[in-house]
Write an enzyme that holds these catalytic residues in place. Structure first.
Site, PDB file in Angstrom:
ATOM      1  CG  HIS A   1      41.038  12.683  46.889  1.00 15.91           C
ATOM      2  ND1 HIS A   1      40.346  13.467  46.009  1.00 15.91           N
ATOM      3  CD2 HIS A   1      42.129  13.395  47.239  1.00 15.91           C
ATOM      4  CE1 HIS A   1      40.984  14.605  45.814  1.00 15.91           C
ATOM      5  NE2 HIS A   1      42.076  14.579  46.551  1.00 15.91           N
TER       6      HIS A   1
ATOM      7  CD  GLU B   1      41.716  18.609  48.463  1.00 13.79           C
ATOM      8  OE1 GLU B   1      41.358  17.475  48.858  1.00 13.79           O
ATOM      9  OE2 GLU B   1      42.856  18.835  48.027  1.00 13.79           O
TER      10      GLU B   1
END
Length: 321
Positions: free
Chosen positions: A38, A107
């Site tokens: 991330h 994402e």
């Protein structure tokens, strides 16, 4: 027999802590480690987001047995697939063959940061197909030129390339994604214990493969404290991936989950000291046919105690299932 993994949650612990937890997870008997990849935490209260590939390189050197995996890397926006191919090859050599490259369409939270926008899901999947083709070609060690709709590669070669390349896991969510990715991936990744996914994958991918899932738990000697921590740091989980894929910032996740109550989180994440209950929460994945299940211990507060003291007896209960 199902294999059980430990999640290096880069969003909730610092990089040095993650390497320490990995070493202790190996000693506790986990079969594999997965790492999130991330740029931002889901919620600001998690407070971390170190570079997964640096962490995994250190973990590869600090461990000797446990397998490793990204869960998951998006090789289409923040990273060019040629760069992902090189990183994965290097990590496979550092780990002496213990690494699997887990891939997915990503994402918005992590990919919008490079300023290229956020495409529709069909475009993201088309991009992922091209990316996987490029990674496969580069992992042959040959000189590669590729001219696709979304990516170009110009006379690239991975000079330190492991024999046989790197196994690829790919995240799927239904029949259409299985049709797109089964021929390109070696292993299935999914976040729901859906037996139809396993059946569909096996029909489209008859070769032997792993089916790798992941589930959050929140161990704490105080159940109320566990629920409070899960609500504070993991209530985003209640949104489901159809929502989670598109929200752009931790502030967006905070707004989207402002009405999620602690009791709502406790219904979806098993919290507290009961190891039998924690183990039984994994049963749906076993019943669905997953070969591998990675646990997420929510939050950093009890992480060291979990991996040092609780993991071993919990693994005994999981393997007894």
């Amino acid at each position: 027999m199902t294999r059980f993994g430990y999640t290096l949650m880069t969003e909730q612990s610092g990089p040095r802590q993650l390497v320490d937890y990995a070493v202790k997870a190996e000693a506790a008997g986990f079969d594999f480690l997965v790492s999130s990849d991330h740029y931002s935490p889901w919620l600001t209260t998690q407070g971390h987001s170190s570079y997964a590939w640096s962490v995994l390189g250190a973990v590869a050197y600090a461990t000797s047995r446990v397998e490793m995996m990204t869960y998951i890397t998006c090789p289409t926006m923040r990273y060019h697939p040629a760069v992902v191919a090189q990183k994965a090859a290097t990590l496979q050599l550092l780990s002496e063959g213990r690494f699997t490259l887990g891939l997915g369409s990503g994402e918005n939270l992590n990919e919008h940061v490079v300023g290229e926008g956020w495409p529709a899901v069909t475009v993201r999947q088309d991009m992922l197909v091209e990316a996987m083709e490029i990674i496969r070609e580069l992992h042959t060690g040959n000189l590669v030129t590729y001219d696709g709709q979304y990516f170009r590669v110009d006379s690239a070669r991975i000079w330190d390339c492991p024999d046989g390349g790197v196994p690829l896991g790919v995240a799927v969510s239904g029949e259409k994604s299985i049709e797109r990715f089964a021929e390109l991936g070696d292993h299935l990744i999914a976040v729901e214990p859906d037996p139809e996914l396993i059946q569909g994958w096996d029909a489209a991918h008859p070769a032997e493969s792993r089916k790798i899932g992941q589930i959050p738990i929140c161990w704490d000697p105080d159940r109320d404290a566990a629920i409070a921590r899960a609500h504070d740091q993991f209530r985003w989980f209640a949104g489901g991936w159809a929502v989670n894929a598109d929200l752009p910032t931790p502030a967006g996740f905070a707004g989207a989950t402002q009405f999620v109550r602690p009791e709502d989180v406790a219904e979806s994440i098993v919290c507290g000291p009961d190891l039998d209950a924690l183990a039984e929460s994994v049963q749906p994945y076993i019943d669905a046919g997953f070969t591998d299940v990675a646990l997420i211990q929510v939050g950093d507060e009890q992480q060291d105690r979990f991996v040092s003291e609780i993991a071993e007896p919990l693994l005994e209960k999981l393997r007894a299932l």
